[in-house]
Each structure stands twice: as C-alpha cells, then as structure tokens.
Design an enzyme around this catalytic site. Structure first.
Site, PDB file in Angstrom:
ATOM      1  CG  MET A  30      -1.904  -1.174   1.252  1.00 30.22           C
ATOM      2  SD  MET A  30      -2.916  -1.211   2.754  1.00 30.22           S
ATOM      3  CE  MET A  30      -3.895   0.283   2.566  1.00 30.22           C
ATOM      4  CG  HIS A  31       0.636   3.231   2.547  1.00 26.54           C
ATOM      5  ND1 HIS A  31      -0.673   3.524   2.859  1.00 26.54           N
ATOM      6  CD2 HIS A  31       1.025   2.290   3.454  1.00 26.54           C
ATOM      7  CE1 HIS A  31      -1.056   2.818   3.913  1.00 26.54           C
ATOM      8  NE2 HIS A  31      -0.055   2.060   4.283  1.00 26.54           N
ATOM      9  CG  ASP A  35      -0.020  -5.255   1.934  1.00 20.39           C
ATOM     10  OD1 ASP A  35      -0.815  -4.478   2.529  1.00 20.39           O
ATOM     11  OD2 ASP A  35       1.209  -5.102   1.979  1.00 20.39           O
TER      12      ASP A  35
END
Length: 484
Positions: free
Chosen positions: A79-80, A235
């Site tokens: 992520m991110h 995830d």
C-alpha cells in the site's frame, strides 16, 4: 480457474485457484528495492511488470490448461506507494514506497490540518501517499507539474493488464485522500495537496469488476481476452480475505517481521489518536482496523544476532509453557513505533536487568515485549469500540507454540493456529477475482481455514502479566525524554 496476483515489496506472486478454492500452483519472481538516500525507498514500476510477466510465464508453462480456464483475476499489493504518471501514462519517476520516510515534514504539516484526521479517520503518516506528493511538489516541481494520474502499485499492474485507471476502497484508504466513511475521494483533501479527482483513478469495491484483460496480454499468457479483473485489495485486506477475516469482530494477529492486529468491522470506527489504522475492507459496507507494530519477529531476530544464536534455539530453551513474567521489560521499538505512539524516533530498551538476568530471561523478555506491544494494539482497538473474542495467528512467529501461549495470556483471548495452507494475500486476491467474475456471495467464498490448535489464556498467570503490562505501558512515556 481464478488467478491472484500479489505485488509484494520483494517479489510478485501469482497463484492459481480452482472453483473449489483449492490451490493449483503458484509462481513468484523477485523485485529489486532501491535506497538511493537515507530514509528513501523506491522501486521501478517496470520491474513490477517484468516480475509479473515472469510469474505468469511460469504458470503458463506448467499449467497451460488451467491458465486457459481462468475466468477472473484479483490483484493485491503493498500500500501507500506513489506511482506518478504523465499525460501518456508514462512513469515520471520511481515509485516512492510505503517504507519511505522522506516526507516526514510534509506528513506533519498535513496532519496538523484537522480535516485530514476528520475525513480519513487516520493520522497522516510519512509512509502514506498524500505527503509523498507534497514532497514531490516541494522538491521536484518539474515532475509534479507533469502528473496526470497517481496510481497505487497494484493499480499500475491493473493499467498494464486492462488499460484502465481504476482502484478500490481498501488500498485507497491508505492515501490520506479518501473519505473513509463515505468510501469516496475527498475533493477537499486532494485540493490541499494541489490535486483533484481528475488525478485519481475511479473507484470500485474490491470484489467488483475493475477492468477486463487486454487481448495482447491474454494471448501472451494463454488466457482469454476480456476476462474480469477484480478491484482487488491492499495487502493486509487481501490477506484478511484469504483468512476469511471479514465478519464483525473476526481478527488475526500477524507475527511477521512487523506485526499487525487486524480486526474486521461492520461499521466505520476510527481512532486516529491511538495510531490505529481505520481503512475500508475489500467488501462493500465493511471496514477494518489495524494496530501496527514495527518490530515483531524482527525483535527476536535482532536479539538472536546479539546472543550469537538463532531464534528457534532461543525459544526452545524456554520450554513448552510460559511461566511468570521475566521481570525484565523490553521495549521493541528498534526502528520507531506506530500504534499507539506514532513516534518514528522511538527506540528500544531493556529495563530491570540484574545479575540473575541470563540469556533465557532476556529471550523471554523480548517475547513478552512483543506481546505487550500487541496488547497496546488491542487496547487501542477497544478504545475505538472494537471487542475481540479471539484471534487467528499467522506469520513466521506463529510457529512458536510458546510465543502463542504467551500471546493468549497477555491479550486475554484465545489464539488459534490455522491448519497448514496458503491463506495469504495472493489467495485472497484469487478469491476476489472469483467473486468479481461470478458474482459469488462473499459469505460463501470467504470462509476461514480449519483450526489446528487453540491456545487459551492461562488464568493463573493473567494477573501477573496484567501487572507486567502496566509497567511496560508506563515505561516509554517515563524515559522518552532521554531516549530521543
């Protein structure tokens, strides 16, 4: 057949699953990570494509008939990350990763704006996407001016697979731009970083269709053109789909390098002040909370090197069943901490050592310290209105029965161990592909694995560990001034 593709930090994994949810096979390929400066962490999106191509080619070679029968594809990913695309979808710079902390000043500035916590339900962490764009604007303005789309890593894989700019709720909740309760982009927060909804992908739910496979990709890997690509998930949400952690109050505790206490919710329950992540889940009208610690098994691995041993030898020496608390307090803040402190400068400590504190006592204190850090996460979830009755253990640390018995006693809830199997993010992605392609009911698809063992709290030891936890909880605030 259904295909799950998980873009991890170090590799891409592709997994084939049949209609009975049995795993046919999986293949993986490595992805390089670059750290050009202190605190930086980057990847070249072209490497994601190359690794995915390698994994899919291996599955085609070994399972051509199964690949030809694929009806749905699901995506999962770290992520991110900030993947910046120009007007022609060209990549403008390497992706700034989740574990990159260069934007700490920008994150603090955005977090000081009360709208961000109010709308997203989360602290603006340096690892999130929005502060990375603020950093690019401040430090690479020529790049920022060319940005037309910002994609999360797995959604760049989707662009390659489908030609479409689409994301989904669980991953997008980690950007600091999503109205997490409303499950929609916040034009107000985007404007705060000089962006607009035009710069964002469209949004679907994780179990809904999110594009269709391009003909040229399909022909290369022996699949049919036009099959459904699901919205997918970040995830942790994908792992929860794989574990069947989708109903209110269900939870898992991940004892990996870092640690996660993940709880599914049927309502939006933010608690930003305790550094709890409140994100959308990959299913409609479902959310999840995560307490995150940065050094779980990493703490034991670090201590094993210091002790000149290995983790298995150290834990074996403690016997089969935990006894009374060690008397030594270990703070597992080797590289900062998220929940509950949100302090990147936090550092670890051993406190309370005496002449009697040998190697076994310090090993025990490391395991206890990690369990107490998870207890911090549990208390933060309780403050947000979430009550857990049990949790399923996953990750490398879950192979230690001693550690899980200790965890159950410290948390005060039973800890379950699933039967052998692969229930990770790639499996969860395949399940999402199944649901998107067939319109299958999540309640029938997202079943939990069989349970091999259950460790109950030791009622005789609980009072002593409650006292030890209170000492642990008071320690860091007391010594913070001399540690940073």
């Amino acid at each position: 057949m259904y295909l799950g593709i998980d873009l991890g930090t170090s590799s891409v994994k592709a997994l084939l699953m049949n209609a009975e949810q049995a795993i046919v096979d999986s293949a993986s390929a490595p992805v390089a990570l670059s750290r050009p400066h202190h605190g930086w962490s980057e990847q070249d999106p072209a490497d994601w494509i190359a690794a995915t191509e390698s994994a899919l080619a291996e599955l085609k070679r070994d399972h051509a008939e199964a690949m030809a029968a694929v009806r749905g594809i699901g995506l999962s990913g770290h992520m991110h990350g900030a993947t910046l695309l120009g007007a022609g979808d060209e990549v403008l710079r390497p992706c700034i990763m989740w574990n990159d902390v260069r934007s700490h000043a920008e994150a603090a500035a955005l977090d000081a704006d009360p709208r961000f916590r109010a709308i997203t339900g989360n602290i603006v962490f340096p690892g999130f996407t929005a502060p990375k764009l603020a950093w690019v604007k401040n430090n690479e303005p020529e790049i920022f001016d060319k940005v037309r789309k910002v994609l999360l890593p797995k959604d760049y894989l989707r662009l390659w697979l489908t030609g479409e700019h689409i994301s989904e709720m669980s991953d997008s909740a980690g950007t600091s731009w999503l109205d997490t309760g409303a499950r929609a982009w916040s034009s107000e927060l985007l404007a705060a970083t000089d962006l607009s909804e035009d710069n964002m992908p469209s949004l679907v739910e994780g179990c809904e269709p999110g594009g269709r496979l391009r003909a040229d990709i399909a022909s290369r890997f022996g699949m049919r053109a036009g099959i459904t690509v699901a919205g997918g998930a970040g995830d942790n949400a994908a792992a929860a789909i794989g574990m069947g952690t989708v109903r209110n109050g269900q939870a898992f505790v991940s004892l990996g390098t870092s640690g996660v206490l993940f709880a599914a919710n049927n309502a939006y329950l933010p608690n930003a002040e305790s550094a709890v992540h409140a994100f959308c889940h990959a299913l409609p009208n479902t959310w999840h909370q995560m307490g995150v610690i940065l050094a779980a098994t990493d703490s034991l691995n670090w201590y094993a090197k210091i002790a000149g041993s290995d983790p298995a030898t150290l834990t074996k020496a403690l016997g089969d069943n935990p006894g009374a608390p060690s008397g030594v307090i270990f703070l597992p803040y080797l590289g900062g901490e998220r929940t509950p402190h949100n302090d990147a400068s936090a550092r670890g400590a051993f406190v309370g050592m005496g002449h009697e504190s040998g190697r076994d006592a310090l090993t025990q204190s490391v395991l206890e310290g990690v369990c107490f850090a998870f207890r911090d996460c549990l208390e933060a979830l309780r403050e947000a209105g979430t009550t857990l009755e049990r949790a399923t253990a996953v990750g490398g640390g879950s192979r230690s029965a001693y550690w899980l018995k200790l965890m159950a006693t410290v948390l005060g809830i039973p800890v379950e161990v699933p039967a052998e199997g692969d229930f990770g993010a790639a499996f969860g992605a395949a399940r999402l592909g199944f649901m998107a392609a067939e319109g299958a009911d999540p309640a029938t698809v997202c079943t939990p694995p069989g349970i091999e063992a259950v460790y109950e709290p030791n009622s005789e030891l609980e009072p002593a560990f409650d006292t030890a936890y209170r000492r642990y909880r008071a320690l860091y605030p007391a010594i913070k001034g001399v540690m940073t």
